[in-house]
Design an enzyme around this catalytic site. Structure first.
Site, mmCIF file in Angstrom:
data_model
loop_
_atom_site.group_PDB
_atom_site.id
_atom_site.type_symbol
_atom_site.label_atom_id
_atom_site.label_comp_id
_atom_site.label_asym_id
_atom_site.label_seq_id
_atom_site.Cartn_x
_atom_site.Cartn_y
_atom_site.Cartn_z
ATOM 1 N N SER A 13 24.124 39.429 24.381
ATOM 2 C CA SER A 13 23.807 39.851 23.011
ATOM 3 C C SER A 13 23.121 41.209 23.007
ATOM 4 O O SER A 13 22.487 41.590 22.036
ATOM 5 C CB SER A 13 22.908 38.809 22.344
ATOM 6 O OG SER A 13 21.727 38.658 23.097
ATOM 7 N N SER A 251 11.427 42.167 25.790
ATOM 8 C CA SER A 251 12.643 41.701 25.141
ATOM 9 C C SER A 251 13.678 42.811 25.123
ATOM 10 O O SER A 251 13.416 43.938 25.542
ATOM 11 C CB SER A 251 12.353 41.265 23.706
ATOM 12 O OG SER A 251 12.236 42.415 22.901
ATOM 13 N N LYS A 252 14.847 42.422 24.619
ATOM 14 C CA LYS A 252 15.940 43.393 24.579
ATOM 15 C C LYS A 252 15.604 44.571 23.679
ATOM 16 O O LYS A 252 16.260 45.584 23.707
ATOM 17 C CB LYS A 252 17.220 42.698 24.097
ATOM 18 C CG LYS A 252 17.791 41.797 25.180
ATOM 19 C CD LYS A 252 19.006 41.027 24.752
ATOM 20 C CE LYS A 252 19.445 40.117 25.908
ATOM 21 N NZ LYS A 252 20.327 39.056 25.558
ATOM 22 N N ARG A 253 14.552 44.429 22.878
ATOM 23 C CA ARG A 253 14.171 45.539 21.998
ATOM 24 C C ARG A 253 13.472 46.668 22.758
ATOM 25 O O ARG A 253 13.447 47.792 22.321
ATOM 26 C CB ARG A 253 13.282 45.034 20.871
ATOM 27 C CG ARG A 253 14.069 44.302 19.797
ATOM 28 C CD ARG A 253 13.205 43.941 18.619
ATOM 29 N NE ARG A 253 12.265 42.885 18.968
ATOM 30 C CZ ARG A 253 12.560 41.592 18.918
ATOM 31 N NH1 ARG A 253 13.734 41.212 18.521
ATOM 32 N NH2 ARG A 253 11.677 40.693 19.242
#
Ligand code: GLU
Length: 310
Positions: A13, A251-253
């Site tokens: 994702s 996180s992916k952020r």
């Protein structure tokens, strides 16, 4: 136990980040140090969030570090397909099996209704479902179904489920008071992670699951599903999460810690050295190949607590 079969099961994702890579490396080291079989499965069930280009990038990022796999994505093998988006029929069959046992009911509650019920929250922030739709009559269900598409929940008993995690030790939850009836299929028809992951690890004969500690409290629910589906559960190792100095989980952020940025900043051996140091396998972060780390890998040196990354 016969041959060790481990897996890495990422959700494509977004670009992988340092925390995902840390879990992947530990799963890989555990398998390779025992001459086991490594499986790579793409958990791309959510069509709104997952993209094939992320999956391809993920495989490339793993290979860049030097992590390989024997079965799975791009490789195939006896338990394919290895993309969850191609396994819907299998989940549907597992779902029907539970339905035939009378354990599944439709839930018409909206998100707002669930939150408004001021139900207790789990440590992962999810609301524990109070069971409102469990007791609807057939008539009420038919009426509600005219205007809403339901999600589908598993009825859980008032039962304690305990297991011993290879790293975190003894862990126990009560299915009813700590989890509540949980969703197996969303209202848009997508099968839930809990069902898919159990079905797949069972069908793929995975006997060791190494993953982030954030999934520790999903494990009792999953063990219950293993039992209902007649599948043999694996052993579990829930590894620490990497956190920012203020305690936030990476996180992916966090773009500066995604694989794109990391591949510019480090060579594969440098990054492996850093991860190996955090994993307690090296005294200092020094360049090392994953396969060299596999030769000295020792679970008893892996820390249990989350790791602060400066
Ligand atoms: N697909 C899940 C994730 O990326 C991991 C599932 C698992 O390891 O059980 O968070």
């Amino acid at each position: 136990m016969g041959e060790l079969r481990g897996r890495f099961a990422p959700s494509p994702s977004g670009r992988m980040h340092l925390g995902n890579l840390f879990s992947a490396l530990l799963a890989w080291l555990s398998v390779r140090s025992a001459d086991g079989v490594m499986v790579l499965r793409m958990e791309d069930l959510d069509p709104d969030r997952c993209k094939e280009e992320y999956a391809a990038q993920l495989a490339d990022d793993l290979r860049w570090l030097g992590l390989d796999w024997d079965e799975g994505y791009e490789k195939g093998g006896p338990h394919g397909p290895y993309r969850q988006s191609e396994r819907t029929q299998l989940y549907a069959a597992a779902f029907r099996r539970l339905e035939a046992q009378g354990l599944i009911y439709p839930c018409f509650c909206t998100r707002a209704e669930r939150l408004a019920a001021s139900a207790p929250h789990r440590s992962d922030g999810q609301v524990i479902y109070g069971g409102k739709c469990r007791h609807l009559t057939e008539e009420e269900r038919n009426e509600l179904a005219k205007t809403r598409r339901p999600a589908w929940r598993l009825t859980v008993p008032d039962r304690d489920i305990a297991f011993t995690d290879g790293l975190q030790g003894y862990y126990e939850e009560n299915l009813l008071s700590d989890c509540g009836d949980f969703i197996l299929r969303r209202s848009d028809g997508v099968y839930a992670y809990q069902l898919a992951v159990v079905y797949d690890d069972g069908a793929m004969e995975v006997n060791q699951v190494v993953r982030g500690r954030d999934l520790l409290d999903s494990t009792p629910r999953q063990l219950y599903l293993y039992e209902l589906l007649g599948l043999t559960p694996p052993e579990f190792y829930h590894v620490p999460l990497l956190t920012a100095p203020d305690g936030r989980r990476l996180s992916k952020r966090e773009k500066d810690l995604d694989m794109g940025a990391l591949r510019q900043r480090f060579t594969p051996v440098e990054l492996t050295g850093l991860l190996g140091y955090w994993a307690g396998q090296l005294d200092r972060p020094e360049p090392v190949l994953p396969k060299e780390l596999a030769q000295i890998f020792d679970w008893s040196k892996v820390p249990r607590e989350d790791i602060i990354v400066e």
